[in-house]
Design an enzyme around this catalytic site. Sequence first.
Site, PDB file in Angstrom:
ATOM      1  N   GLY A 134       3.940   1.660   3.868  1.00 15.87           N
ATOM      2  CA  GLY A 134       3.737   0.896   5.103  1.00 15.87           C
ATOM      3  C   GLY A 134       2.552  -0.050   5.080  1.00 15.87           C
TER       4      GLY A 134
ATOM      5  CG  ASP B 233       4.460   7.890  15.949  1.00 14.53           C
ATOM      6  OD1 ASP B 233       4.323   8.668  16.898  1.00 14.53           O
ATOM      7  OD2 ASP B 233       5.539   7.316  15.712  1.00 14.53           O
TER       8      ASP B 233
ATOM      9  CG  ASP C 279       2.233   1.697   8.465  1.00 14.17           C
ATOM     10  OD1 ASP C 279       1.599   2.768   8.626  1.00 14.17           O
ATOM     11  OD2 ASP C 279       3.424   1.682   8.092  1.00 14.17           O
TER      12      ASP C 279
HETATM   13  P1  IMP Z   1       2.329   9.828  12.173  1.00 14.52           P
HETATM   14  O1  IMP Z   1       2.071  10.879  11.144  1.00 14.52           O
HETATM   15  O2  IMP Z   1       3.306  10.332  13.227  1.00 14.52           O
HETATM   16  O3  IMP Z   1       1.065   9.277  12.779  1.00 14.52           O
HETATM   17  O4  IMP Z   1       3.092   8.620  11.499  1.00 14.52           O
HETATM   18  C1  IMP Z   1       2.997   8.421  10.162  1.00 14.52           C
HETATM   19  C2  IMP Z   1       3.765   7.274   9.590  1.00 14.52           C
HETATM   20  O5  IMP Z   1       5.048   7.140  10.159  1.00 14.52           O
HETATM   21  C3  IMP Z   1       3.106   5.936   9.813  1.00 14.52           C
HETATM   22  O6  IMP Z   1       2.059   5.687   8.902  1.00 14.52           O
HETATM   23  C4  IMP Z   1       4.288   5.016   9.554  1.00 14.52           C
HETATM   24  O7  IMP Z   1       4.458   4.799   8.163  1.00 14.52           O
HETATM   25  C5  IMP Z   1       5.445   5.799  10.137  1.00 14.52           C
HETATM   26  N1  IMP Z   1       5.717   5.337  11.505  1.00 14.52           N
HETATM   27  C6  IMP Z   1       5.284   5.839  12.668  1.00 14.52           C
HETATM   28  N2  IMP Z   1       5.721   5.128  13.721  1.00 14.52           N
HETATM   29  C7  IMP Z   1       6.452   4.111  13.187  1.00 14.52           C
HETATM   30  C8  IMP Z   1       7.169   2.992  13.768  1.00 14.52           C
HETATM   31  O8  IMP Z   1       7.223   2.749  14.983  1.00 14.52           O
HETATM   32  N3  IMP Z   1       7.800   2.176  12.863  1.00 14.52           N
HETATM   33  C9  IMP Z   1       7.756   2.361  11.530  1.00 14.52           C
HETATM   34  N4  IMP Z   1       7.089   3.378  10.955  1.00 14.52           N
HETATM   35  C10 IMP Z   1       6.452   4.243  11.780  1.00 14.52           C
HETATM   36 MG    MG Z   2       2.289   4.718   7.069  1.00 15.78          MG
END
Ligand code: IMP
Ligand code: MG
Length: 184
Positions: free
Chosen positions: A52, A112, A109
């Site tokens: 990402g 979330d 990137d």
């Molecule tokens: P987290 O662990 O939930 O914070 O998310 C981790 C990873 O999920 C991020 O670094 C992104 O690569 C992917 N991700 C989270 N939300 C999105 C989105 O809306 N679009 C695309 N990739 C996402």
């Molecule tokens: Mg990511």
Amino acid sequence: MPADSVAGASEPSIGTILFTPDQIRDRLTELAAQIDDDYRGQDLVLLGVLKGAMMVMADLSRLLTHDRVVIDWITVSSYGDSTRSSGVIRMMKEPDLDLAGRNVLLVDDITDSGLTLSWLIGHLQARGAASVEVLSLLRKPDLAKVEVPLRYLGFDIPPDFVAGYGMDYAQRYRNLPYIAVLNF
Ligand code: IMP
Ligand code: MG
């Protein structure tokens, strides 16, 4: 069925454009100036989270004037090919460099749930990094499950699924030069 397609998934369409290439570049220019100030005279490892962070890394690193920057990559997987976090973080590729004693700036990137970055911070601290800071281009504050201390943040966004500028859905859309909401 090709490996990058999603069983039973509907084909999303590109919706509202949240950030144009100019808006992204302007914000990264501001963040790069802060990073230059903060790391002046110190070593700095930019550690991009693949895949990402590919665009953020390419653009951010070219905006820095810091002359001792080293670039490395780490690959983790926390999402399958869906829009929901699996909650399980898999290490796919460790950094090539020995990060012990170094100032690491994780470049990602989007934050979330925050689970991936908070896991990565702990992982890098355990490997003996002198400091671990985080830059995330985007953050979805409404979806945070853990609080990640972001030293550098591009933009807060609503809890929609977005793509482009490195971010994917089922490996697609990473090449878009803007960031858009995907409609399913
Ligand atoms: P987290 O662990 O939930 O914070 O998310 C981790 C990873 O999920 C991020 O670094 C992104 O690569 C992917 N991700 C989270 N939300 C999105 C989105 O809306 N679009 C695309 N990739 C996402
Ligand atoms: Mg990511």
